[in-house]
Motif scaffolding. Structure first.
Motif, mmCIF file in Angstrom:
data_model
loop_
_atom_site.group_PDB
_atom_site.id
_atom_site.type_symbol
_atom_site.label_atom_id
_atom_site.label_comp_id
_atom_site.label_asym_id
_atom_site.label_seq_id
_atom_site.Cartn_x
_atom_site.Cartn_y
_atom_site.Cartn_z
ATOM 1 N N ALA A 77 0.697 -1.244 0.104
ATOM 2 C CA ALA A 77 -0.140 0.043 -0.092
ATOM 3 C C ALA A 77 0.630 1.245 -0.022
ATOM 4 O O ALA A 77 1.658 1.473 1.008
ATOM 5 N N GLY A 78 0.727 2.075 -1.144
ATOM 6 C CA GLY A 78 1.484 3.196 -1.249
ATOM 7 C C GLY A 78 0.604 4.318 -1.663
ATOM 8 O O GLY A 78 -0.522 4.212 -2.248
ATOM 9 N N PHE A 79 1.204 5.576 -1.515
ATOM 10 C CA PHE A 79 0.031 6.600 -1.599
ATOM 11 C C PHE A 79 0.758 7.762 -2.159
ATOM 12 O O PHE A 79 2.128 7.957 -2.015
ATOM 13 N N ASP A 80 0.512 8.790 -3.078
ATOM 14 C CA ASP A 80 0.814 10.212 -3.347
ATOM 15 C C ASP A 80 -0.279 11.163 -3.200
ATOM 16 O O ASP A 80 -1.141 10.926 -3.249
ATOM 17 N N ASN A 81 0.354 12.161 -2.628
ATOM 18 C CA ASN A 81 -0.529 13.283 -2.359
ATOM 19 C C ASN A 81 -1.234 13.847 -3.493
ATOM 20 O O ASN A 81 -0.678 14.217 -4.281
ATOM 21 N N GLY A 82 -2.572 13.973 -3.451
ATOM 22 C CA GLY A 82 -3.322 14.743 -4.572
ATOM 23 C C GLY A 82 -3.195 16.372 -4.402
ATOM 24 O O GLY A 82 -2.521 16.735 -3.710
ATOM 25 N N PRO A 83 -4.008 16.958 -5.057
ATOM 26 C CA PRO A 83 -4.236 18.505 -5.027
ATOM 27 C C PRO A 83 -4.597 18.904 -3.809
ATOM 28 O O PRO A 83 -5.393 18.332 -2.681
ATOM 29 N N MET A 84 -4.066 20.016 -3.265
ATOM 30 C CA MET A 84 -4.364 20.742 -2.154
ATOM 31 C C MET A 84 -5.870 21.531 -2.221
ATOM 32 O O MET A 84 -6.218 21.935 -3.214
#
Length: 418
Positions: A77-84
């Motif tokens: 399970a990995g993730f990237d930050n979406g828009p603020m």
């Protein structure tokens, strides 16, 4: 009246169903040029979830997410930050004498690095330095601009002098009111006040004295106190109830890390990427699957969101893109570099290949006959006789069967016998 109540109920039900709707999964390539399947999902983060993420260290957060689908665990399970989200941030730097030296220099370095990571389309930042001289006009004149312009304004601040004072409580009160006014001017925005200080509180002179009053709950206040020397003993009582006090070592990396936690509170969504794990491509091609992605802190679950997979009605699932490299967990990236499968279909493929090889061998041995190879019989040689001049030995031999086989030697030997 009845129609109005019905309309309100329908809107409420629609909002609740939208809030509870699961995050849809899509099939992507784990890496460009690779056929290894991964599943990705965009999971929205509400205000409560963002506050939870802000309290967790970034490295600990990446190790704490887990996901399941159809009762089986998804791997890596990995993730990237979406828009603020649309945010307004007011950053105040203590310009008092206690900030002279490393405190002020490291704060400027950390802020410069942090501003470069903010979303330039949705986030606006205002920066100001406060001292006991003209604290009110300095904060009131701070303009909310893009992070790049805020970084330029940051470089124009003068270093603290030995005689300047730090009206910390007044600066917090004035800054919170300034942020609240920006929220009213632009409805729908969030954000707050960030104060970097030594923790020292000197009452301001004259007209700049401001009492700390109640601050709206929608205005977040983060107070970063650098070091432990010089901080006021009653610092907690000088701040509003919704202020968050953090003591940070005098180190630019520590300050940048704490500012990054504030940035995570402004992220509107997480873009997750998982390996298919025990689910496998066969199940993705034929089944409607439900699952969950959860953030764990020890034995407790801090956040949880429902996942859903819906296969195509007619065709088989196809790749809809490539996973973001930043969203791949270290475990998933390492398994791909080592050639390990992201799912469990390879065991099934190996079993099928073994079955095909075994059937082929059985058919080959049944219908292919190997004829024994025998040597050709040796040709029979006709008996011959030899007579030497030293010993006149007569040996009988058969008469020639055909006239052409008669030679002068056989004719001579025949004549001698007679």
């Amino acid at each position: 009246m009845t129609l109005r109540v019905a309309a309100i109920l329908l809107c409420t039900l629609a909002a609740v169903s939208a809030a509870q709707s699961p995050a849809g999964l899509r099939l992507v390539r784990c890496m460009a040029g690779s056929d290894v399947p991964c599943v990705a999902a965009r999971v929205p983060m509400d205000a409560g979830a963002r506050r939870v993420l802000g309290r967790i260290d970034s490295s600990a957060e990446r190790r704490s997410w887990s996901a399941t689908l159809g009762g089986s665990a998804l791997t890596g399970a990995g993730f990237d930050n979406g828009p603020m989200v649309r945010a307004r941030l007011l950053v105040l730097i203590d310009g008092g004498s206690a900030m002279a030296g490393d405190r002020f220099a490291f704060s400027r370095i950390a802020l410069r690095s942090w501003l470069a990571t903010l979303d330039t389309s949705n986030v606006r930042v205002a920066v100001a330095a406060f001292t006991d001289t003209d604290v009110t006009p300095d904060i009131a004149s701070a303009r909310f601009e893009t992070p790049a312009r805020a970084a330029i304004a940051l470089e124009q601040f003068d270093a603290p002098t030995p005689v300047t004072r730090s009206p910390l409580a007044s600066a917090v009160a004035l800054g919170a009111k300034r942020v609240a006014a920006s929220f009213e001017a632009e409805p729908g925005t969030v954000g707050g006040l960030i104060v970097i200080s030594s923790g020292r509180n000197d009452p301001p002179r004259g007209r700049d004295s401001v009492q700390v009053g109640a601050v709206g709950a929608d205005v977040r206040i983060w107070l970063l106190v650098l070091g432990t020397q010089g901080a006021a003993a009653d610092l907690d009582s000088l701040l509003p109830a919704n202020a968050e006090l953090r003591r940070v070592p005098i180190n630019p990396n520590a300050v940048t890390s704490r500012l990054g936690a504030i940035s995570r509170e402004l992220t509107s969504e997480r873009v997750f990427t998982f390996g298919t794990g025990m689910v496998g491509g066969a199940a993705l091609g034929r089944s409607l699957l439900r699952g969950r992605v959860a953030l764990h802190a020890g034995a407790s679950t801090e956040l949880a969101t429902t996942l859903a997979w819906r296969p195509p009605l007619v065709a088989l699932p196809v790749f809809t893109g490539v996973a973001s490299p930043a969203s791949l967990s270290p475990a998933l990236r390492e398994s791909m570099l080592l050639g390990a499968p992201a799912g469990n279909d390879h065991a099934l493929v190996a079993l099928l290949m073994a079955l095909v090889v075994g059937c082929s061998w059985a058919l080959a041995t049944r219908y292919t006959r190997v004829e024994p190879v025998t040597a050709a019989p040796a040709a029979k040689e006709h008996a011959t006789t030899s007579r030497t001049a030293a010993a006149s030995m007569s040996e009988s031999e058969g008469l020639p069967r055909r006239p052409e086989e008669v030679t002068h030697q056989t004719a001579r030997r025949t004549a001698l016998r007679r």
